[in-house]
Design a protein around this motif. Structure first.
Motif, PDB file in Angstrom:
ATOM      1  N   VAL A  12     -33.565 -63.991  47.453  1.00 21.16           N
ATOM      2  CA  VAL A  12     -32.575 -65.045  47.147  1.00 21.16           C
ATOM      3  C   VAL A  12     -31.660 -65.548  48.030  1.00 21.16           C
ATOM      4  N   GLN A  13     -30.881 -66.614  47.906  1.00 20.52           N
ATOM      5  CA  GLN A  13     -30.162 -67.102  48.844  1.00 20.52           C
ATOM      6  C   GLN A  13     -28.669 -66.491  48.902  1.00 20.52           C
ATOM      7  N   ALA A  14     -27.817 -66.453  49.658  1.00 19.02           N
ATOM      8  CA  ALA A  14     -26.501 -65.926  49.502  1.00 19.02           C
ATOM      9  C   ALA A  14     -25.776 -66.805  48.707  1.00 19.02           C
ATOM     10  N   GLY A  15     -25.103 -65.892  47.796  1.00 20.66           N
ATOM     11  CA  GLY A  15     -24.178 -66.575  46.768  1.00 20.66           C
ATOM     12  C   GLY A  15     -25.094 -66.536  45.391  1.00 20.66           C
ATOM     13  N   ASP A  16     -26.466 -66.308  45.320  1.00 20.34           N
ATOM     14  CA  ASP A  16     -27.205 -66.164  44.052  1.00 20.34           C
ATOM     15  C   ASP A  16     -26.855 -64.749  43.512  1.00 20.34           C
ATOM     16  N   SER A  17     -27.622 -64.805  42.197  1.00 24.26           N
ATOM     17  CA  SER A  17     -27.455 -63.591  41.369  1.00 24.26           C
ATOM     18  C   SER A  17     -28.875 -62.904  41.256  1.00 24.26           C
ATOM     19  N   ASP A  62     -16.981 -49.613  46.793  1.00 25.86           N
ATOM     20  CA  ASP A  62     -16.024 -50.783  47.199  1.00 25.86           C
ATOM     21  C   ASP A  62     -16.868 -52.049  47.845  1.00 25.86           C
ATOM     22  N   SER A  63     -17.794 -51.610  48.305  1.00 27.63           N
ATOM     23  CA  SER A  63     -18.654 -52.726  48.847  1.00 27.63           C
ATOM     24  C   SER A  63     -19.233 -53.813  47.846  1.00 27.63           C
ATOM     25  N   VAL A  64     -19.378 -53.223  46.583  1.00 30.51           N
ATOM     26  CA  VAL A  64     -19.931 -54.156  45.662  1.00 30.51           C
ATOM     27  C   VAL A  64     -18.976 -54.210  44.450  1.00 30.51           C
ATOM     28  N   LYS A  65     -17.832 -53.557  44.571  1.00 26.38           N
ATOM     29  CA  LYS A  65     -16.934 -53.760  43.261  1.00 26.38           C
ATOM     30  C   LYS A  65     -16.348 -55.358  43.083  1.00 26.38           C
ATOM     31  N   ASP A  66     -16.289 -55.731  41.883  1.00 28.13           N
ATOM     32  CA  ASP A  66     -16.109 -57.173  41.652  1.00 28.13           C
ATOM     33  C   ASP A  66     -17.283 -58.085  41.701  1.00 28.13           C
ATOM     34  N   ARG A  67     -18.324 -57.778  42.319  1.00 32.52           N
ATOM     35  CA  ARG A  67     -19.521 -58.453  42.248  1.00 32.52           C
ATOM     36  C   ARG A  67     -20.718 -58.069  41.357  1.00 32.52           C
ATOM     37  N   PHE A  68     -20.755 -56.614  41.473  1.00 26.97           N
ATOM     38  CA  PHE A  68     -21.945 -55.950  40.786  1.00 26.97           C
ATOM     39  C   PHE A  68     -21.282 -55.515  39.526  1.00 26.97           C
ATOM     40  N   THR A  69     -22.226 -55.319  38.453  1.00 30.13           N
ATOM     41  CA  THR A  69     -21.816 -54.946  37.105  1.00 30.13           C
ATOM     42  C   THR A  69     -23.041 -53.785  36.635  1.00 30.13           C
ATOM     43  N   GLN A  82     -26.240 -56.035  37.362  1.00 28.39           N
ATOM     44  CA  GLN A  82     -26.043 -57.496  37.600  1.00 28.39           C
ATOM     45  C   GLN A  82     -25.544 -57.702  38.883  1.00 28.39           C
ATOM     46  N   MET A  83     -26.172 -58.330  39.682  1.00 29.05           N
ATOM     47  CA  MET A  83     -25.627 -58.545  41.380  1.00 29.05           C
ATOM     48  C   MET A  83     -25.389 -60.046  41.507  1.00 29.05           C
ATOM     49  N   ASN A  84     -24.126 -60.329  41.530  1.00 21.32           N
ATOM     50  CA  ASN A  84     -23.697 -61.754  41.545  1.00 21.32           C
ATOM     51  C   ASN A  84     -23.143 -61.985  43.045  1.00 21.32           C
ATOM     52  N   SER A  85     -22.920 -63.189  43.435  1.00 21.99           N
ATOM     53  CA  SER A  85     -22.290 -63.462  44.724  1.00 21.99           C
ATOM     54  C   SER A  85     -22.835 -62.788  45.976  1.00 21.99           C
ATOM     55  N   LEU A  86     -24.467 -62.654  45.752  1.00 20.96           N
ATOM     56  CA  LEU A  86     -25.141 -61.713  46.780  1.00 20.96           C
ATOM     57  C   LEU A  86     -24.784 -62.260  48.151  1.00 20.96           C
ATOM     58  N   LYS A  87     -24.773 -61.206  49.085  1.00 23.58           N
ATOM     59  CA  LYS A  87     -24.615 -61.297  50.636  1.00 23.58           C
ATOM     60  C   LYS A  87     -25.904 -60.990  51.343  1.00 23.58           C
ATOM     61  N   PRO A  88     -25.770 -61.422  52.591  1.00 22.92           N
ATOM     62  CA  PRO A  88     -27.211 -60.801  53.411  1.00 22.92           C
ATOM     63  C   PRO A  88     -26.869 -59.453  53.668  1.00 22.92           C
ATOM     64  N   GLU A  89     -25.908 -58.914  53.654  1.00 18.82           N
ATOM     65  CA  GLU A  89     -25.594 -57.303  53.829  1.00 18.82           C
ATOM     66  C   GLU A  89     -25.985 -56.545  52.479  1.00 18.82           C
ATOM     67  N   ASP A  90     -26.352 -57.178  51.471  1.00 22.59           N
ATOM     68  CA  ASP A  90     -26.751 -56.449  50.254  1.00 22.59           C
ATOM     69  C   ASP A  90     -28.386 -56.359  50.372  1.00 22.59           C
ATOM     70  N   THR A  91     -28.757 -56.903  51.497  1.00 20.83           N
ATOM     71  CA  THR A  91     -30.432 -56.832  51.628  1.00 20.83           C
ATOM     72  C   THR A  91     -30.514 -55.137  51.588  1.00 20.83           C
ATOM     73  N   ALA A  92     -31.753 -54.919  51.119  1.00 20.58           N
ATOM     74  CA  ALA A  92     -31.838 -53.404  50.895  1.00 20.58           C
ATOM     75  C   ALA A  92     -33.162 -52.818  49.896  1.00 20.58           C
ATOM     76  N   ILE A  93     -33.429 -51.611  49.995  1.00 22.46           N
ATOM     77  CA  ILE A  93     -34.375 -51.153  48.755  1.00 22.46           C
ATOM     78  C   ILE A  93     -33.200 -50.485  48.029  1.00 22.46           C
ATOM     79  N   GLN A 117     -37.279 -54.049  46.253  1.00 17.35           N
ATOM     80  CA  GLN A 117     -36.722 -54.648  47.500  1.00 17.35           C
ATOM     81  C   GLN A 117     -35.913 -56.013  46.800  1.00 17.35           C
ATOM     82  N   VAL A 118     -34.480 -55.959  47.619  1.00 19.54           N
ATOM     83  CA  VAL A 118     -33.859 -57.162  47.361  1.00 19.54           C
ATOM     84  C   VAL A 118     -33.516 -57.855  48.799  1.00 19.54           C
ATOM     85  N   THR A 119     -33.805 -58.898  49.039  1.00 23.12           N
ATOM     86  CA  THR A 119     -33.475 -59.599  50.176  1.00 23.12           C
ATOM     87  C   THR A 119     -32.711 -60.831  50.111  1.00 23.12           C
TER      88      THR A 119
END
Length: 122
Positions: A12-17, A62-69, A82-93, A117-119
């Motif tokens: 996905v792109q940055a900002g996507d869910s 802390d890094s995902v609080k308020d963005r992930f549920t 549920q992952m919202n407002s995704l950032k490139p630094e969320d890229t991981a398995i 995988q989430v990229t």
């Protein structure tokens, strides 16, 4: 035996869910907690979120609080992230994990899924 199967990863792109799912099957006599860890390339596996099955209480890194549920479906033995407002630094398995007792007189053990995988592109 207990089996955890994740789904929902992708590119996905940055900002996507995205929404990840993880279903537990097999000898899931008592589920205590289910949650998610992630591991980025070259980094250690880190905690993301966890939900307590009986109380439905959740805690987050802390890094995902308020963005992930994190949420759960008792009837399906399934946990969601549920992952919202995704950032490139969320890229991981992303790995699903669960603390489950497979029997009435068997103590709980940790179980892990195979990972999804989430990229996130910038």
């Amino acid at each position: 035996q207990v089996r955890l199967v994740e789904s929902g990863g992708g590119l996905v792109q940055a900002g996507d869910s995205l929404r990840l799912s993880c279903g537990a099957s097999g000898r899931t006599f008592t589920i205590y907690t289910m949650g998610w860890f992630r591991q980025a390339p070259g980094k250690e596996r880190e905690f993301v979120a966890r939900i307590t099955w009986s109380s439905n209480s959740a805690n987050y890194a802390d890094s995902v609080k308020d963005r992930f549920t994190i949420s759960r479906d008792n009837a399906k033995n399934t946990v969601y992230l549920q992952m919202n407002s995704l950032k490139p630094e969320d890229t991981a398995i992303y790995y699903c994990t669960a603390l489950i007792s497979p029997g009435r007189i068997v103590g709980p053990s940790d179980y892990w899924g195979q990972g999804t995988q989430v990229t996130v592109s910038s």
